[in-house]
Design a protein around this motif. Sequence first.
Motif, PDB file in Angstrom:
ATOM      1  N   PHE A 124       0.737  -1.275  -0.066  1.00 21.40           N
ATOM      2  CA  PHE A 124      -0.037  -0.025  -0.073  1.00 21.40           C
ATOM      3  C   PHE A 124       0.932   1.124  -0.168  1.00 21.40           C
ATOM      4  O   PHE A 124       2.021   1.220   0.420  1.00 21.40           O
ATOM      5  CB  PHE A 124      -0.878   0.089   1.275  1.00 21.40           C
ATOM      6  CG  PHE A 124      -2.145  -0.562   0.972  1.00 21.40           C
ATOM      7  CD1 PHE A 124      -3.365  -0.024   0.312  1.00 21.40           C
ATOM      8  CD2 PHE A 124      -2.364  -1.925   1.530  1.00 21.40           C
ATOM      9  CE1 PHE A 124      -4.604  -0.418   0.218  1.00 21.40           C
ATOM     10  CE2 PHE A 124      -3.744  -2.528   1.352  1.00 21.40           C
ATOM     11  CZ  PHE A 124      -4.711  -2.004   0.614  1.00 21.40           C
ATOM     12  N   SER A 125       0.349   2.342  -0.415  1.00 20.05           N
ATOM     13  CA  SER A 125       0.807   3.685  -0.495  1.00 20.05           C
ATOM     14  C   SER A 125       1.357   3.968   0.977  1.00 20.05           C
ATOM     15  O   SER A 125       0.634   3.872   2.058  1.00 20.05           O
ATOM     16  CB  SER A 125       0.213   4.669  -0.980  1.00 20.05           C
ATOM     17  OG  SER A 125      -0.404   4.352  -2.313  1.00 20.05           O
ATOM     18  N   LYS A 126       2.516   4.666   1.041  1.00 23.50           N
ATOM     19  CA  LYS A 126       3.090   5.083   2.361  1.00 23.50           C
ATOM     20  C   LYS A 126       2.304   6.248   2.533  1.00 23.50           C
ATOM     21  O   LYS A 126       1.682   6.868   1.749  1.00 23.50           O
ATOM     22  CB  LYS A 126       4.532   5.353   2.320  1.00 23.50           C
ATOM     23  CG  LYS A 126       5.296   4.197   1.633  1.00 23.50           C
ATOM     24  CD  LYS A 126       5.393   2.854   2.492  1.00 23.50           C
ATOM     25  CE  LYS A 126       6.107   1.601   1.978  1.00 23.50           C
ATOM     26  NZ  LYS A 126       5.724   0.548   2.729  1.00 23.50           N
ATOM     27  N   ASP A 127       2.595   6.827   4.157  1.00 20.54           N
ATOM     28  CA  ASP A 127       1.980   7.969   4.562  1.00 20.54           C
ATOM     29  C   ASP A 127       1.836   9.169   3.449  1.00 20.54           C
ATOM     30  O   ASP A 127       1.088  10.099   3.563  1.00 20.54           O
ATOM     31  CB  ASP A 127       2.502   8.270   5.858  1.00 20.54           C
ATOM     32  CG  ASP A 127       1.855   7.266   6.935  1.00 20.54           C
ATOM     33  OD1 ASP A 127       1.046   6.717   6.401  1.00 20.54           O
ATOM     34  OD2 ASP A 127       2.713   6.870   7.941  1.00 20.54           O
ATOM     35  N   ASN A 128       3.235   9.323   2.921  1.00 23.02           N
ATOM     36  CA  ASN A 128       3.560  10.353   2.243  1.00 23.02           C
ATOM     37  C   ASN A 128       2.998  10.294   0.670  1.00 23.02           C
ATOM     38  O   ASN A 128       2.962  11.201   0.029  1.00 23.02           O
ATOM     39  CB  ASN A 128       4.995  10.759   2.107  1.00 23.02           C
ATOM     40  CG  ASN A 128       5.620   9.527   1.689  1.00 23.02           C
ATOM     41  OD1 ASN A 128       5.397   8.490   1.679  1.00 23.02           O
ATOM     42  ND2 ASN A 128       7.187   9.935   1.250  1.00 23.02           N
ATOM     43  N   GLN A 129       2.416   9.239   0.446  1.00 29.40           N
ATOM     44  CA  GLN A 129       1.954   9.125  -0.954  1.00 29.40           C
ATOM     45  C   GLN A 129       0.432   9.046  -0.987  1.00 29.40           C
ATOM     46  O   GLN A 129      -0.140   8.698  -1.949  1.00 29.40           O
ATOM     47  CB  GLN A 129       2.617   7.680  -1.333  1.00 29.40           C
ATOM     48  CG  GLN A 129       3.970   7.645  -1.523  1.00 29.40           C
ATOM     49  CD  GLN A 129       4.676   6.197  -1.779  1.00 29.40           C
ATOM     50  OE1 GLN A 129       4.039   5.345  -1.645  1.00 29.40           O
ATOM     51  NE2 GLN A 129       5.494   6.348  -2.720  1.00 29.40           N
ATOM     52  N   ILE A 130      -0.220   8.833   0.347  1.00 28.88           N
ATOM     53  CA  ILE A 130      -1.732   8.821   0.177  1.00 28.88           C
ATOM     54  C   ILE A 130      -2.483   9.706  -0.261  1.00 28.88           C
ATOM     55  O   ILE A 130      -3.432   9.690  -0.955  1.00 28.88           O
ATOM     56  CB  ILE A 130      -2.065   8.426   1.792  1.00 28.88           C
ATOM     57  CG1 ILE A 130      -1.654   6.856   2.286  1.00 28.88           C
ATOM     58  CG2 ILE A 130      -3.533   8.583   1.897  1.00 28.88           C
ATOM     59  CD1 ILE A 130      -2.074   6.768   3.672  1.00 28.88           C
ATOM     60  N   ALA A 131      -1.993  10.854  -0.138  1.00 24.34           N
ATOM     61  CA  ALA A 131      -2.347  12.326  -0.642  1.00 24.34           C
ATOM     62  C   ALA A 131      -2.512  12.131  -2.110  1.00 24.34           C
ATOM     63  O   ALA A 131      -3.736  12.303  -2.948  1.00 24.34           O
ATOM     64  CB  ALA A 131      -1.845  13.427  -0.121  1.00 24.34           C
ATOM     65  N   GLN A 132      -1.658  11.723  -3.025  1.00 16.74           N
ATOM     66  CA  GLN A 132      -1.491  11.795  -4.373  1.00 16.74           C
ATOM     67  C   GLN A 132      -2.247  10.578  -4.579  1.00 16.74           C
ATOM     68  O   GLN A 132      -2.782  10.724  -5.750  1.00 16.74           O
ATOM     69  CB  GLN A 132       0.107  11.149  -4.554  1.00 16.74           C
ATOM     70  CG  GLN A 132       0.248  10.965  -6.186  1.00 16.74           C
ATOM     71  CD  GLN A 132      -0.157  12.253  -6.959  1.00 16.74           C
ATOM     72  OE1 GLN A 132       0.114  13.367  -6.610  1.00 16.74           O
ATOM     73  NE2 GLN A 132      -0.882  12.079  -8.068  1.00 16.74           N
ATOM     74  N   ALA A 133      -2.493   9.383  -4.080  1.00 14.40           N
ATOM     75  CA  ALA A 133      -3.252   8.457  -4.359  1.00 14.40           C
ATOM     76  C   ALA A 133      -5.005   8.842  -4.495  1.00 14.40           C
ATOM     77  O   ALA A 133      -5.507   8.546  -5.326  1.00 14.40           O
ATOM     78  CB  ALA A 133      -3.422   7.155  -3.365  1.00 14.40           C
ATOM     79  N   LYS A 134      -5.135   9.430  -3.418  1.00 17.20           N
ATOM     80  CA  LYS A 134      -6.502  10.174  -3.203  1.00 17.20           C
ATOM     81  C   LYS A 134      -6.957  11.342  -4.438  1.00 17.20           C
ATOM     82  O   LYS A 134      -7.783  11.205  -5.041  1.00 17.20           O
ATOM     83  CB  LYS A 134      -6.791  11.196  -1.893  1.00 17.20           C
ATOM     84  CG  LYS A 134      -6.717   9.821  -0.875  1.00 17.20           C
ATOM     85  CD  LYS A 134      -7.253  10.713   0.462  1.00 17.20           C
ATOM     86  CE  LYS A 134      -6.969   9.713   1.882  1.00 17.20           C
ATOM     87  NZ  LYS A 134      -7.095  10.526   3.012  1.00 17.20           N
ATOM     88  N   ARG A 135      -5.651  11.862  -4.813  1.00 14.78           N
ATOM     89  CA  ARG A 135      -5.817  12.973  -5.920  1.00 14.78           C
ATOM     90  C   ARG A 135      -6.115  12.162  -6.985  1.00 14.78           C
ATOM     91  O   ARG A 135      -6.883  12.475  -7.832  1.00 14.78           O
ATOM     92  CB  ARG A 135      -4.671  13.970  -5.860  1.00 14.78           C
ATOM     93  CG  ARG A 135      -4.773  15.073  -6.680  1.00 14.78           C
ATOM     94  CD  ARG A 135      -3.657  15.910  -6.729  1.00 14.78           C
ATOM     95  NE  ARG A 135      -3.226  16.370  -5.249  1.00 14.78           N
ATOM     96  CZ  ARG A 135      -2.244  15.996  -4.671  1.00 14.78           C
ATOM     97  NH1 ARG A 135      -1.439  14.984  -5.172  1.00 14.78           N
ATOM     98  NH2 ARG A 135      -2.005  16.640  -3.241  1.00 14.78           N
ATOM     99  N   SER A 136      -5.517  11.141  -7.498  1.00 19.36           N
ATOM    100  CA  SER A 136      -5.574  10.644  -8.542  1.00 19.36           C
ATOM    101  C   SER A 136      -6.844   9.639  -8.912  1.00 19.36           C
ATOM    102  O   SER A 136      -7.587  10.196  -9.986  1.00 19.36           O
ATOM    103  CB  SER A 136      -4.457   9.393  -8.681  1.00 19.36           C
ATOM    104  OG  SER A 136      -2.985  10.002  -8.757  1.00 19.36           O
ATOM    105  N   PHE A 137      -7.398   9.155  -7.780  1.00 18.88           N
ATOM    106  CA  PHE A 137      -8.736   8.869  -7.889  1.00 18.88           C
ATOM    107  C   PHE A 137      -9.869   9.665  -8.105  1.00 18.88           C
ATOM    108  O   PHE A 137     -10.696   9.533  -8.769  1.00 18.88           O
ATOM    109  CB  PHE A 137      -9.101   7.884  -6.759  1.00 18.88           C
ATOM    110  CG  PHE A 137      -8.542   6.411  -6.925  1.00 18.88           C
ATOM    111  CD1 PHE A 137      -9.469   5.545  -7.655  1.00 18.88           C
ATOM    112  CD2 PHE A 137      -7.734   6.002  -5.906  1.00 18.88           C
ATOM    113  CE1 PHE A 137      -9.125   4.186  -7.780  1.00 18.88           C
ATOM    114  CE2 PHE A 137      -7.417   4.518  -6.210  1.00 18.88           C
ATOM    115  CZ  PHE A 137      -7.930   3.695  -7.045  1.00 18.88           C
TER     116      PHE A 137
END
Length: 344
Positions: A124-137
């Motif tokens: 799963f995406s790390k803490d610093n990558q979660i925001a980018q994952a949410k933005r992409s969706f």
Amino acid sequence: TSLKYRLTWQVLSTRRGYRQRVYVERTKPLGKYTTEELYVRFRFGKADIEYLVNLLRPKLQHRTQRSHSLSVEDQILIALRFYACGTFYQVVGHYMGVVKSAVCDVVRDVSIALASLVNEFVSFSKDNQIAQAKRSFFLLGNMPNTIGAIDCTHVHIQAPRENEWEFINRKGRHSINVQLVCDADLIITNCVVKLPGSVHDARILRESALYRDLQTNRPDGIILGDSAYPLLPWLMTPFLTTNTPAQARFNSAHCRARCAIERLNGVLKRRFACLNYLRAEPQKACNITLACIVLHNIATKRNVPLCADNDAPEPLGDPKQPPAFCQNEQTGRATTDAIVRHYF
């Protein structure tokens, strides 16, 4: 003394009628084909294949060159050729200049080596990558707070010798039911590759480490699933019937965002055609599937191109397949209602 022994052995071999082995020179695809041709035949370019060779060298390197053993590069190319076309071992061996038994051994060894790296390349995406994952969706389907999409896909196999009936899926074919979670960029972030085709999607989730982890430690975001899954605080499914325009808009956004997992299933099986049907026992089929999952993530992260005609989504699953259980549905519905109320 050593030289004298070798000369004596050569003389005795000649007198006794021993035939000297003749080794056929194998093809060298990296020097023979262009980058585009390598993509078509092996699904990876020269630099990508060299990366795989270096990655797997510690696991595949032979200690000696006895009997002209295959190099790591040769092993990688043979396995990639099989993953890419999924044809008979004999056909792959003829193409690569090796015998059928060698292809069988190589596919087994390379698949096990790649499968052992699944925890390194699937997470799963790390803490610093979660925001980018949410933005992409959100850009994909206007679905807020989304970090993944989940679905199962069947890898068809030949009828196994043991417990054959367990592997018959609802379409009457033998298969492994593979659970995948991906992000909006089609990176696989979680997988379960071990259960037979007769097992329901929701049961695979319920018995997975993913379910236990997310039930205990609720993630900072939601995962999207179809109606085959239960409604949970962290797992959003669509409304079976929409009573308001806001619920209809939620379902529409849910469908657009969740198409990522449908598209992933199609891309995975078109990139590695062997996953459409494996002539292998279940354990070997699972290792090959895990190997393809690892290779898919490597290819995606390295921006390995995929032809447009190989990028079509898989058909949607049966929308009438009922959920297997409804644990925590009350809390899950409250979460869904809150999303509908604030965003739609």
